[in-house]
Design a protein around this motif. Structure first.
Motif, short mmCIF file in Angstrom:
data_model
loop_
_atom_site.label_atom_id
_atom_site.label_comp_id
_atom_site.label_asym_id
_atom_site.label_seq_id
_atom_site.Cartn_x
_atom_site.Cartn_y
_atom_site.Cartn_z
N GLU A 157 -11.07 0.26 -21.95
CA GLU A 157 -9.54 0.35 -21.68
C GLU A 157 -8.83 1.81 -21.49
OE1 GLU A 157 -7.16 -3.30 -24.97
OE2 GLU A 157 -7.20 -0.60 -25.11
N VAL A 158 -10.23 2.47 -21.60
CA VAL A 158 -9.43 3.92 -21.15
C VAL A 158 -10.47 3.81 -19.69
CG1 VAL A 158 -10.86 6.59 -20.92
CG2 VAL A 158 -10.10 5.54 -23.13
N HIS A 159 -11.14 3.32 -19.49
CA HIS A 159 -11.54 3.03 -17.70
C HIS A 159 -10.78 2.12 -17.27
CE1 HIS A 159 -15.46 1.78 -14.94
NE2 HIS A 159 -14.58 2.18 -14.95
N LYS A 160 -9.90 1.37 -17.59
CA LYS A 160 -8.83 0.61 -16.95
C LYS A 160 -8.13 1.30 -15.99
CE LYS A 160 -5.95 -3.36 -17.07
NZ LYS A 160 -5.05 -4.02 -18.00
N ALA A 161 -7.69 2.00 -17.41
CA ALA A 161 -6.31 3.63 -17.23
C ALA A 161 -6.93 4.58 -16.10
CB ALA A 161 -6.73 4.16 -18.79
N GLN A 162 -8.29 5.16 -16.27
CA GLN A 162 -8.78 6.01 -14.90
C GLN A 162 -8.72 5.30 -13.68
OE1 GLN A 162 -12.81 6.28 -16.70
NE2 GLN A 162 -12.06 7.80 -18.45
N ALA A 163 -8.74 3.65 -13.70
CA ALA A 163 -8.95 2.80 -12.36
C ALA A 163 -7.15 2.58 -11.70
CB ALA A 163 -9.52 0.96 -12.73
N SER A 164 -6.47 3.36 -12.85
CA SER A 164 -5.00 3.33 -11.83
C SER A 164 -5.01 4.17 -11.76
CB SER A 164 -4.35 2.49 -13.18
OG SER A 164 -3.94 2.79 -14.30
N GLU A 165 -5.22 5.03 -11.90
CA GLU A 165 -4.85 6.73 -10.93
C GLU A 165 -5.72 6.50 -10.07
OE1 GLU A 165 -4.57 9.62 -14.26
OE2 GLU A 165 -3.66 8.00 -15.86
N GLY A 166 -5.01 7.40 -9.31
CA GLY A 166 -5.90 8.28 -8.20
C GLY A 166 -5.08 7.90 -6.73
N VAL A 167 -5.70 7.55 -5.61
CA VAL A 167 -4.70 6.61 -4.66
C VAL A 167 -5.02 5.62 -4.37
CG1 VAL A 167 -5.30 7.60 -1.77
CG2 VAL A 167 -5.78 9.95 -3.60
N SER A 168 -3.76 5.45 -3.72
CA SER A 168 -4.98 3.51 -2.48
C SER A 168 -4.48 3.43 -1.46
CB SER A 168 -4.03 2.31 -2.89
OG SER A 168 -4.04 2.47 -4.56
N VAL A 169 -5.64 4.11 -0.98
CA VAL A 169 -5.44 3.77 0.91
C VAL A 169 -5.39 1.62 1.46
CG1 VAL A 169 -6.29 4.61 3.47
CG2 VAL A 169 -6.31 5.39 0.77
N ILE A 170 -4.11 1.52 1.86
CA ILE A 170 -4.08 0.22 2.58
C ILE A 170 -3.40 0.20 3.73
CG2 ILE A 170 -3.37 -0.28 0.51
CD1 ILE A 170 -0.23 -0.37 1.45
N GLU A 171 -3.50 -0.55 4.79
CA GLU A 171 -3.53 -1.11 6.24
C GLU A 171 -2.45 -1.68 6.02
OE1 GLU A 171 -6.15 -2.86 9.17
OE2 GLU A 171 -4.28 -3.50 10.35
N VAL A 172 -1.16 -1.82 6.98
CA VAL A 172 0.15 -2.14 6.52
C VAL A 172 0.22 -2.45 8.25
CG1 VAL A 172 1.26 -1.07 5.11
CG2 VAL A 172 1.29 0.03 7.28
N LYS A 173 1.66 -3.31 8.89
CA LYS A 173 1.15 -4.02 10.30
C LYS A 173 3.00 -4.31 10.04
CE LYS A 173 -0.59 -7.59 13.01
NZ LYS A 173 -0.99 -6.30 14.70
N ARG A 174 3.17 -3.73 11.55
CA ARG A 174 4.20 -4.21 11.79
C ARG A 174 4.64 -5.80 11.96
NH1 ARG A 174 7.66 -1.66 16.52
NH2 ARG A 174 6.74 -3.40 17.67
N GLN A 175 5.20 -6.70 11.42
CA GLN A 175 5.26 -8.03 12.22
C GLN A 175 6.45 -8.32 12.38
OE1 GLN A 175 3.05 -9.84 9.26
NE2 GLN A 175 1.13 -9.74 10.52
N GLY A 176 7.51 -8.75 13.91
CA GLY A 176 8.99 -8.51 13.79
C GLY A 176 9.61 -7.78 13.72
N ASP A 177 10.02 -7.26 12.40
CA ASP A 177 11.13 -6.35 12.40
C ASP A 177 10.08 -5.17 11.25
OD1 ASP A 177 12.83 -6.85 14.52
OD2 ASP A 177 14.06 -7.39 12.96
N THR A 178 9.30 -5.79 10.44
CA THR A 178 8.87 -5.14 9.22
C THR A 178 7.99 -5.37 9.20
OG1 THR A 178 8.95 -8.06 8.11
CG2 THR A 178 11.06 -7.55 7.96
N TRP A 179 7.35 -4.21 8.17
CA TRP A 179 6.26 -3.79 7.69
C TRP A 179 5.62 -4.76 6.81
CZ3 TRP A 179 3.17 -0.12 11.01
CH2 TRP A 179 4.18 0.29 11.84
N GLN A 180 4.27 -5.34 7.00
CA GLN A 180 4.02 -5.47 5.83
C GLN A 180 2.25 -5.69 5.82
OE1 GLN A 180 3.65 -9.78 5.89
NE2 GLN A 180 6.11 -10.02 6.27
N PHE A 181 2.15 -5.56 4.09
CA PHE A 181 0.66 -5.11 3.89
C PHE A 181 -0.26 -6.19 4.56
CE2 PHE A 181 -2.13 -5.60 -0.14
CZ PHE A 181 -2.98 -5.21 0.46
N VAL A 182 -1.23 -5.82 4.35
CA VAL A 182 -2.80 -6.18 5.03
C VAL A 182 -3.78 -6.09 3.90
CG1 VAL A 182 -4.18 -6.35 7.18
CG2 VAL A 182 -1.63 -5.70 7.32
N GLN A 183 -3.80 -7.18 3.12
CA GLN A 183 -4.53 -7.88 2.29
C GLN A 183 -5.60 -8.07 2.94
OE1 GLN A 183 -3.93 -11.35 -0.71
NE2 GLN A 183 -5.33 -10.55 -1.52
#
Ligand code: FEO
Ligand code: CA
Ligand code: CA
Length: 634
Positions: A157-183
């Motif tokens: 559970e400590v490991h899970k808490a540590q995994a929830s913090e930090g930084v997320s780098v994500i790609e985002v893409k504009r589709q029409g008028d909106t920006w969406q996350f690129v899974q």
């Protein structure tokens, strides 16, 4: 809100819920296409009876009313969608968000982190419909992270808490008028509490940074409590480690702390976090130097998913809020930084070498060599509405300004590791909790939120200058202008751009705030700041949302927008129940504003953003745009 409006809201919220269910039914699982109802937002703003009357050429929207509702409220003509929420899988076939709280640490390492905070957008140079967003994940809320709702009860559970913090780098893409996350984008990445990170700069390898697991003092595991951010002109992301001491404790209840440990506020048993009970790395009794390996600014190359993040020790160690980049007249990098604790300081780093604008990679070690300074402000002119004065930057270098053996220092590495102690030697000005710092793109003036300080007036923190109020409940925004408009200058002039307050409860200053504060735009605890390209100043709050007593009429945390030239401030957005509004970025065309909603339902009473019955509240990044496709705020 009267009963009629309450009923309307309920109906409209049901519509929003239906919208969400339809999207899920259609297989739009990313949450990216979730609209929170322009109709709803329009209705609530209209109900407030506000007007867009303006003397500001910059502000083109109608200020909205305060709200205590569990939704996102925007001016008429604006709409919002969820870009990404805590727990969303970053990779193809990644583990889905598990609302039960029973998800594993390994799953969390592959999902969007919790409690998103500062963020920066990195546009693809050859494609204006694609970008990367680097987003901090500041901390986690055990109420929602675990099925039992309490502190971690195992190493997993400590490991899970540590995994929830930090930084997320994500790609985002504009589709029409909106920006969406690129899974599934190859750029999607998690950096978390156990990611290998390199220490560099003058303190790297120092004895105080060595542990039994790393006898070199140069290789550390993890970054956590990542508050706000910075973005360098050479295309890297800076993430700032803030309340790192909370993650440490001691198995020895009689643990004695040295001067440095005391000044940084470590205690044997934090009320919030107990990692040391299950992860010996965080036990001061066993590994006292691990503490010194955190509290730094970390540089990340978002376009290289394999790159090892680097902790830049030349920028000093303290409870970093954010890092605002500027440039000296002769081309060197400047990093302005605040230390968010009552009575702590404002710093400035200037690189030794100039920025290479032709070859970004040539700047890879730029932040390893340079000089750290701390700010001293004078007492100012004493004006209660709009005080102003002068200040100077004092160098924190070993062998200068009595920072030497006489004050307990033997090297520059020690000065950087104990930057707070060095800054006290030169009698830096103790501030009302410095939060974000931003630099105006139009005139180069620097703005810094001083969020609040209940200890102002006691504890050796005199009232005056840029900290003008005893028991400062509401906060203020400080502004300074470098001498000759050169960020390399050692002196500056300052003024308070606005002193927040509650004119609905307190008449006039000091508690009523500046003359630009009215019952229609009042707020408390300014925290996040952001400039758009046109020079609008966006103000995000992390304050008391009780809507009662000294805070009556202020409602939930919010985002406002100011005209820096006229001083006018309008309320642009109100967040859901018990959230903090933090983290701001813009699409390259300025037509989408990304803003973070952190810890909605902190006290257990929100279903944001899904708004389904019993839905778990989830921190989220929102994408806000104008329904007519125009520039946000204009
Ligand atoms: Fe993470 Fe000082 O805010
Ligand atoms: Ca903050
Ligand atoms: Ca804050």
């Amino acid at each position: 809100m009267n009963l009629l409006e309450e009923n309307q809201a309920t109906d409209l919220e049901q519509m929003v819920g239906l919208t969400r269910r339809r999207f899920i039914g259609a297989g739009a699982l990313c949450g990216a296409a979730m609209f929170l109802g322009g109709n709803l937002l329009t209705r609530s703003a209209l109900a407030a009876g506000v007007s867009a009357a303006s003397n500001s050429p910059l502000l083109g929207f109608a200020s909205i009313a305060a709200s205590t509702r569990d939704t996102l409220t925007l001016p008429p003509g604006y709409t919002a969608s969820v870009l990404i929420s805590w727990g969303q899988p970053l990779h193809q076939d990644g583990p889905a968000f598990d609302p039960s709280g029973n998800g594993t640490a390994k799953a969390q390492e592959q999902q969007f982190g919790d409690n998103n905070d500062g963020m920066s957008l990195f546009a693809f140079p050859d494609d204006d419909t694609r970008a990367l967003l680097a987003i901090n994940n500041e901390y986690t809320n055990y109420r929602y992270l675990f099925a039992h709702g309490g502190m971690p009860q195992s190493a997993e559970e400590v490991h899970k808490a540590q995994a929830s913090e930090g930084v997320s780098v994500i790609e985002v893409k504009r589709q029409g008028d909106t920006w969406q996350f690129v899974q599934g984008s190859r750029y999607n990445r998690r950096i978390h509490g156990n990611t290998p990170i390199r220490l560099s700069g003058p303190a790297a390898g120092h004895d105080w940074l060595k542990t039994s697991a790393d006898t070199s003092g140069q290789h550390v595991l993890g970054t956590f409590q990542n508050c706000a951010n910075g973005m360098t002109p050479w295309g890297t992301y800076l993430t700032c480690e803030e309340n790192f001491t909370d993650c440490f404790g001691s198995s020895n209840p009689q643990q004695a702390f040295d001067a440095g440990q005391k000044r940084y506020g470590v205690v044997a048993a934090s009320k919030e976090i107990n990692w040391h009970q299950y992860d010996p790395r965080f036990d001061i009794a066993k590994h006292p130097n691990e503490l010194n390996r955190h509290g730094w600014v970390v540089e990340i190359d978002p376009f290289d998913p394999q790159s090892i993040p680097v902790k830049r020790t030349a920028l000093g160690r303290f409870k970093h809020e954010n890092a605002a980049l500027a440039q000296t007249r002769d081309g060197r990098a400047v990093v302005y930084m605040g230390d968010d604790e009552r009575g702590e300081f404002i710093y400035k780093f200037i690189s030794r070498d100039t920025i290479n604008h032709q070859d970004p990679k040539a700047n890879k070690d730029l932040l390893d060599h340079g000089t750290l300074y701390v700010a001293i402000f004078d007492a100012g002119d004493g004006n209660t509405d709009h005080p102003k004065g002068k200040g100077q930057w004092v160098e924190l270098s070993f062998g200068k300004n009595a920072i030497d053996a006489s004050s307990g220092f033997t090297s520059q590495a020690e000065v950087l590791i104990h930057a707070r102690l060095a800054a006290s030697v030169v009698k830096a000005t103790r501030m009302d909790r410095p939060e974000w710092i931003v630099v105006s793109p139009t005139d180069g003036q620097v703005y810094c939120t001083l969020t609040n300080n209940t200890k102002r007036g006691e504890d050796g923190q005199p009232v005056g200058g840029p900290n003008p109020r005893e028991n400062n409940l509401y906060g203020q925004i400080l502004r300074w202008k470098a001498n000759a408009d050169d960020h390399g200058a050692s002196d500056f002039t300052w003024d308070l751009f606005v002193v927040a307050g509650n004119p609905g409860v307190h008449a006039g200053s000091p508690k009523g705030g500046s003359s630009t504060i009215t019952p229609q735009n009042m707020f408390n605890s300014p925290d996040g700041l952001g400039f758009d390209q046109a020079g609008r100043l966006w103000i995000l709050t992390d304050g008391d949302y009780s809507n009662s007593g000294d805070f009556a009429g202020m409602g939930n945390n919010q985002m406002l927008c100011a005209d820096p030239n006229t001083g006018e401030i309008r309320r642009f957005m109100v967040g859901p129940v018990a959230c903090e509004v933090t983290g701001i970025s813009f699409s390259p065309d300025q037509k989408t504003l990304f803003v973070g909603i952190q810890h909605p339902g902190d006290t257990g009473d929100s279903t944001f953003p899904e708004h389904l019955p019993n839905a778990k509240p989830r921190s989220s990044v929102m994408a806000i745009r104008r329904e007519d496709g125009g520039i946000v705020g204009a």
